[in-house]
Design an enzyme around this catalytic site. Structure first.
Site, PDB file in Angstrom:
ATOM      1  N   ASP A   1     -28.480 -20.279  23.244  1.00 21.36           N
ATOM      2  CA  ASP A   1     -28.731 -20.285  24.689  1.00 21.36           C
ATOM      3  C   ASP A   1     -28.009 -19.079  25.289  1.00 21.36           C
ATOM      4  O   ASP A   1     -28.561 -17.982  25.318  1.00 21.36           O
ATOM      5  CB  ASP A   1     -28.253 -21.621  25.262  1.00 21.36           C
ATOM      6  CG  ASP A   1     -28.524 -21.772  26.743  1.00 21.36           C
ATOM      7  OD1 ASP A   1     -29.161 -20.872  27.318  1.00 21.36           O
ATOM      8  OD2 ASP A   1     -28.106 -22.772  27.341  1.00 21.36           O
TER       9      ASP A   1
ATOM     10  N   LEU B   1     -22.391 -18.744  19.258  1.00 20.80           N
ATOM     11  CA  LEU B   1     -22.715 -17.867  18.138  1.00 20.80           C
ATOM     12  C   LEU B   1     -21.755 -16.685  18.065  1.00 20.80           C
ATOM     13  O   LEU B   1     -21.309 -16.304  16.978  1.00 20.80           O
ATOM     14  CB  LEU B   1     -24.161 -17.380  18.276  1.00 20.80           C
ATOM     15  CG  LEU B   1     -24.655 -16.468  17.178  1.00 20.80           C
ATOM     16  CD1 LEU B   1     -24.520 -17.117  15.803  1.00 20.80           C
ATOM     17  CD2 LEU B   1     -26.106 -16.083  17.438  1.00 20.80           C
TER      18      LEU B   1
ATOM     19  N   LYS C   1     -33.412 -19.320  23.425  1.00 17.95           N
ATOM     20  CA  LYS C   1     -33.731 -19.313  24.855  1.00 17.95           C
ATOM     21  C   LYS C   1     -33.570 -17.889  25.381  1.00 17.95           C
ATOM     22  O   LYS C   1     -32.832 -17.096  24.791  1.00 17.95           O
ATOM     23  CB  LYS C   1     -32.771 -20.235  25.611  1.00 17.95           C
ATOM     24  CG  LYS C   1     -33.134 -21.708  25.529  1.00 17.95           C
ATOM     25  CD  LYS C   1     -32.236 -22.503  26.462  1.00 17.95           C
ATOM     26  CE  LYS C   1     -32.545 -23.983  26.395  1.00 17.95           C
ATOM     27  NZ  LYS C   1     -31.605 -24.782  27.209  1.00 17.95           N
TER      28      LYS C   1
ATOM     29  N   ARG D   1     -31.822 -36.954  18.707  1.00 13.31           N
ATOM     30  CA  ARG D   1     -31.786 -36.045  17.563  1.00 13.31           C
ATOM     31  C   ARG D   1     -32.844 -36.411  16.525  1.00 13.31           C
ATOM     32  O   ARG D   1     -33.267 -35.587  15.730  1.00 13.31           O
ATOM     33  CB  ARG D   1     -30.407 -36.081  16.882  1.00 13.31           C
ATOM     34  CG  ARG D   1     -29.264 -35.537  17.719  1.00 13.31           C
ATOM     35  CD  ARG D   1     -28.021 -35.366  16.845  1.00 13.31           C
ATOM     36  NE  ARG D   1     -26.794 -35.266  17.621  1.00 13.31           N
ATOM     37  CZ  ARG D   1     -26.297 -34.127  18.125  1.00 13.31           C
ATOM     38  NH1 ARG D   1     -26.928 -33.007  17.941  1.00 13.31           N
ATOM     39  NH2 ARG D   1     -25.166 -34.134  18.811  1.00 13.31           N
TER      40      ARG D   1
END
Ligand code: IMP
Length: 178
Positions: free
Chosen positions: A104, A109, A132, A166
């Site tokens: 996002d 990350l 995204k 999930r």
């Protein structure tokens, strides 16, 4: 506010076909080498489980998982990260692919990349099921991307809303109903 499941954004079949392609690409890119997949918990577990089975048996694969929480606001990359579960293996000198569910802002990350890079990985790439728009915190390329999606909150295929959904086999938009 209550929440409900919206329409299917990406179907089971589309996910299956795209992951097969990513597995073939990884097999090609790492032919003759051992690749180490590092899944970022919890959301990546389903994507990783499918990707690993799509990698050729001629490409040896190692797997480990880590879990982190980022404490940073959206306007800075200097937020700290807390490692909740660390890797059990050394990645020094290894060819590593970070496996994410969704990128996002890219802050998670960025932190994970920096941690693994500092531990001496020989090469470091990124595979994410979803991307995204506007991953402004992470400016390197994403090497393997399943799908680019609009800026909506999605659930399913490992992704949750408050730990739910999930187990959906597809990706759906979470609708907010006033
Ligand atoms: P980032 O650090 O902003 O890139 O956020 C990455 C993490 O936020 C992902 O690993 C997910 O856990 C969570 N996340 C971001 N967008 C979504 C979404 O649409 N659905 C579910 N989780 C999301």
């Amino acid at each position: 506010m209550t929440t409900g499941l919206g329409t299917v954004l990406i179907s089971e079949g589309e996910i299956r076909r795209r992951i097969a392609e990513i597995g073939r690409q990884i097999s090609k890119d790492y032919a003759g080498r051992t690749v180490t997949l590092v899944g970022i918990l919890k959301g990546s577990f389903m994507f990783l489980a499918d990707v690993i089975r799509a990698i050729s048996l001629e490409t040896p694969v190692e797997v480990d998982f880590m879990s982190v929480s980022s404490y940073g606001d959206a306007t800075t990359t200097s937020g700290t990260v807390h490692i909740e579960k660390d890797l059990g293996i050394s990645i020094d000198g290894k060819d590593v692919i970070i496996v994410e569910d969704i990128v996002d802002t890219g802050l998670t990350l960025l932190h994970v990349y920096n941690i693994l890079s500092a531990r001496g990985a020989r090469s470091l790439r990124v595979a994410t099921l979803l991307e995204k728009p506007g991953k402004s915190r992470y400016d390197r390329p994403l090497d393997y991307v399943g799908f680019k999606i609009p800026n909506k909150f999605v659930v399913g295929f490992g992704l949750d809303y408050a730990q739910r959904y999930r187990n959906l086999p597809d990706i759906r938009v979470l609708d907010d109903e006033a």
